[in-house]
Design a protein around this motif. Sequence first.
Motif, PDB file in Angstrom:
ATOM      1  N   HIS A 114     -18.856  -6.390  31.984  1.00  0.00           N
ATOM      2  CA  HIS A 114     -19.017  -5.492  33.129  1.00  0.00           C
ATOM      3  C   HIS A 114     -19.193  -4.036  32.702  1.00  0.00           C
ATOM      4  N   GLN A 115     -18.661  -3.680  31.545  1.00  0.00           N
ATOM      5  CA  GLN A 115     -18.741  -2.315  31.019  1.00  0.00           C
ATOM      6  C   GLN A 115     -19.128  -2.414  29.555  1.00  0.00           C
ATOM      7  N   ALA A 116     -20.427  -2.552  29.306  1.00  0.00           N
ATOM      8  CA  ALA A 116     -20.906  -2.945  27.986  1.00  0.00           C
ATOM      9  C   ALA A 116     -21.526  -1.822  27.179  1.00  0.00           C
ATOM     10  N   VAL A 117     -21.342  -0.573  27.611  1.00  0.00           N
ATOM     11  CA  VAL A 117     -21.920   0.560  26.891  1.00  0.00           C
ATOM     12  C   VAL A 117     -20.848   1.580  26.562  1.00  0.00           C
ATOM     13  N   ILE A 118     -20.863   2.066  25.326  1.00  0.00           N
ATOM     14  CA  ILE A 118     -19.980   3.141  24.878  1.00  0.00           C
ATOM     15  C   ILE A 118     -20.838   4.361  24.589  1.00  0.00           C
ATOM     16  N   SER A 119     -20.478   5.494  25.162  1.00  0.00           N
ATOM     17  CA  SER A 119     -21.254   6.715  24.982  1.00  0.00           C
ATOM     18  C   SER A 119     -20.471   7.742  24.178  1.00  0.00           C
ATOM     19  N   GLY A 120     -21.214   8.638  23.539  1.00  0.00           N
ATOM     20  CA  GLY A 120     -20.586   9.786  22.904  1.00  0.00           C
ATOM     21  C   GLY A 120     -20.230   9.634  21.451  1.00  0.00           C
ATOM     22  N   SER A 121     -20.723   8.590  20.774  1.00  0.00           N
ATOM     23  CA  SER A 121     -20.395   8.440  19.354  1.00  0.00           C
ATOM     24  C   SER A 121     -21.270   9.367  18.516  1.00  0.00           C
ATOM     25  N   ASN A 122     -20.842   9.570  17.291  1.00  0.00           N
ATOM     26  CA  ASN A 122     -21.614  10.360  16.343  1.00  0.00           C
ATOM     27  C   ASN A 122     -22.527   9.409  15.575  1.00  0.00           C
ATOM     28  N   PRO A 123     -23.830   9.438  15.832  1.00  0.00           N
ATOM     29  CA  PRO A 123     -24.724   8.468  15.184  1.00  0.00           C
ATOM     30  C   PRO A 123     -24.627   8.470  13.666  1.00  0.00           C
ATOM     31  N   ARG A 124     -24.391   9.638  13.063  1.00  0.00           N
ATOM     32  CA  ARG A 124     -24.323   9.708  11.602  1.00  0.00           C
ATOM     33  C   ARG A 124     -23.113   8.943  11.061  1.00  0.00           C
ATOM     34  N   SER A 125     -21.950   9.172  11.683  1.00  0.00           N
ATOM     35  CA  SER A 125     -20.748   8.493  11.199  1.00  0.00           C
ATOM     36  C   SER A 125     -20.797   6.996  11.488  1.00  0.00           C
ATOM     37  N   ILE A 126     -21.317   6.629  12.647  1.00  0.00           N
ATOM     38  CA  ILE A 126     -21.417   5.213  12.993  1.00  0.00           C
ATOM     39  C   ILE A 126     -22.383   4.497  12.056  1.00  0.00           C
ATOM     40  N   ARG A 127     -23.458   5.159  11.711  1.00  0.00           N
ATOM     41  CA  ARG A 127     -24.466   4.550  10.829  1.00  0.00           C
ATOM     42  C   ARG A 127     -23.871   4.181   9.478  1.00  0.00           C
ATOM     43  N   HIS A 128     -22.882   4.952   9.059  1.00  0.00           N
ATOM     44  CA  HIS A 128     -22.179   4.704   7.797  1.00  0.00           C
ATOM     45  C   HIS A 128     -21.587   3.294   7.762  1.00  0.00           C
ATOM     46  N   TYR A 129     -20.991   2.856   8.879  1.00  0.00           N
ATOM     47  CA  TYR A 129     -20.373   1.529   8.932  1.00  0.00           C
ATOM     48  C   TYR A 129     -21.426   0.431   8.891  1.00  0.00           C
ATOM     49  N   TYR A 130     -22.507   0.616   9.625  1.00  0.00           N
ATOM     50  CA  TYR A 130     -23.581  -0.372   9.599  1.00  0.00           C
ATOM     51  C   TYR A 130     -24.155  -0.501   8.188  1.00  0.00           C
ATOM     52  N   ARG A 131     -24.304   0.629   7.511  1.00  0.00           N
ATOM     53  CA  ARG A 131     -24.865   0.608   6.156  1.00  0.00           C
ATOM     54  C   ARG A 131     -23.981  -0.209   5.216  1.00  0.00           C
ATOM     55  N   HIS A 132     -22.676  -0.032   5.358  1.00  0.00           N
ATOM     56  CA  HIS A 132     -21.765  -0.793   4.504  1.00  0.00           C
ATOM     57  C   HIS A 132     -21.782  -2.282   4.845  1.00  0.00           C
ATOM     58  N   ILE A 133     -21.919  -2.610   6.124  1.00  0.00           N
ATOM     59  CA  ILE A 133     -22.006  -4.020   6.511  1.00  0.00           C
ATOM     60  C   ILE A 133     -23.209  -4.667   5.842  1.00  0.00           C
ATOM     61  N   ARG A 134     -24.359  -3.994   5.913  1.00  0.00           N
ATOM     62  CA  ARG A 134     -25.568  -4.562   5.316  1.00  0.00           C
ATOM     63  C   ARG A 134     -25.475  -4.645   3.794  1.00  0.00           C
ATOM     64  N   SER A 135     -24.904  -3.607   3.184  1.00  0.00           N
ATOM     65  CA  SER A 135     -24.808  -3.614   1.721  1.00  0.00           C
ATOM     66  C   SER A 135     -23.824  -4.670   1.212  1.00  0.00           C
ATOM     67  N   SER A 136     -22.947  -5.156   2.094  1.00  0.00           N
ATOM     68  CA  SER A 136     -22.009  -6.214   1.693  1.00  0.00           C
ATOM     69  C   SER A 136     -22.750  -7.450   1.199  1.00  0.00           C
ATOM     70  N   PHE A 137     -23.957  -7.656   1.709  1.00  0.00           N
ATOM     71  CA  PHE A 137     -24.717  -8.856   1.371  1.00  0.00           C
ATOM     72  C   PHE A 137     -25.683  -8.637   0.211  1.00  0.00           C
ATOM     73  N   GLN A 138     -25.462  -7.552  -0.569  1.00  0.00           N
ATOM     74  CA  GLN A 138     -26.433  -7.226  -1.602  1.00  0.00           C
ATOM     75  C   GLN A 138     -25.868  -7.157  -3.010  1.00  0.00           C
ATOM     76  N   HIS A 139     -24.536  -7.132  -3.167  1.00  0.00           N
ATOM     77  CA  HIS A 139     -24.013  -6.822  -4.490  1.00  0.00           C
ATOM     78  C   HIS A 139     -22.944  -7.782  -4.995  1.00  0.00           C
ATOM     79  N   SER A 140     -22.845  -8.961  -4.414  1.00  0.00           N
ATOM     80  CA  SER A 140     -21.823  -9.904  -4.863  1.00  0.00           C
ATOM     81  C   SER A 140     -22.451 -11.244  -5.194  1.00  0.00           C
ATOM     82  N   ASP A 141     -21.946 -11.843  -6.268  1.00  0.00           N
ATOM     83  CA  ASP A 141     -22.396 -13.188  -6.632  1.00  0.00           C
ATOM     84  C   ASP A 141     -21.553 -14.256  -5.954  1.00  0.00           C
ATOM     85  N   THR A 142     -20.576 -13.812  -5.153  1.00  0.00           N
ATOM     86  CA  THR A 142     -19.675 -14.741  -4.472  1.00  0.00           C
ATOM     87  C   THR A 142     -19.819 -14.560  -2.971  1.00  0.00           C
ATOM     88  N   PRO A 143     -20.604 -15.394  -2.302  1.00  0.00           N
ATOM     89  CA  PRO A 143     -20.872 -15.215  -0.873  1.00  0.00           C
ATOM     90  C   PRO A 143     -19.633 -15.112  -0.003  1.00  0.00           C
TER      91      PRO A 143
END
Length: 284
Positions: A114-143
């Motif tokens: 019913h309330q599915a949008v969050i406003s007012g975040s800092n795109p730069r700081s939030i992007r940092h978390y997404y970047r780390h999530i994606r990089s998690s799948f790039q540097h380990s030999d142990t899935p």
Amino acid sequence: MNQDHSYFTVHINPVHSTNELSVLFSGEGKPIPLHKMGPAVHDYYLIHTVHSGEGTFEMHNRSYRCSAGDTFVIYPGELFSYIADSQHPWHYTWVAFSGRAAGNLLSQIGVSPHQAVISGSNPRSIRHYYRHIRSSFQHSDTPVLEDMESAAWLRLLIRELGRMNSHQIAFTPTTETDIERQVGQAIRFLELQYTQTVSIEELAHTLGYHRTYLCKMFKQSTGLAPMQYLLKVRMERAKQLLETSMTIDQVAASVGFNDALYFSKQFRKWSGSAPSVYRKEQKA
């Protein structure tokens, strides 16, 4: 990546996980004007955070106009659609996830179908978390380790979104007094630290209270002095462990006694039976 043209990049979790929270995939994209998804449904949760541009998100009979700093959340089984603006198409990152803890985590930060949008975040700081999530799948030999790391970064992302959405988080007023809260903290400390050597001085220092004051308030609330309460916790746990195949020495060490003989004396004083006798009585 050229910001003047559309692009999409996606990183997939190689593990088919059944953990309480698991990232499925995460990506970043800048679609062409009027690029549309849906109406459709997913069988997983999907969070998008807008970094620039604009677009429209629809779900649960509500329409949201989203721009930089806005995050929208798609729920499994909910019909949704979203479309990029015709003049200023959005640039966003996203993460898809599943798990039995997912819905509760989102609820805790004030998000729902019913309330599915969050406003007012800092795109730069939030992007940092997404970047780390994606990089998690790039540097380990142990899935399996990649799965753990990406889930940890997802929790931090949700935590950060919760900070931005704090005005929507339900506040439950408490009726407990300051004394009840203080004693509750002491009880929780004892119930978690009973396996360790604990002194009144350490307890008072850890909680930031004067020793005499803490003892007085604790006994008024529980009827026991703190160390009596600690002994009660230890003995009740010892009774449980004596019903297993653990030795008396192992039981003693597990409930905070370095000396098994001293433990046996305390247990007999507490229960009326020596540990070995109590164990036989339970098996009878």
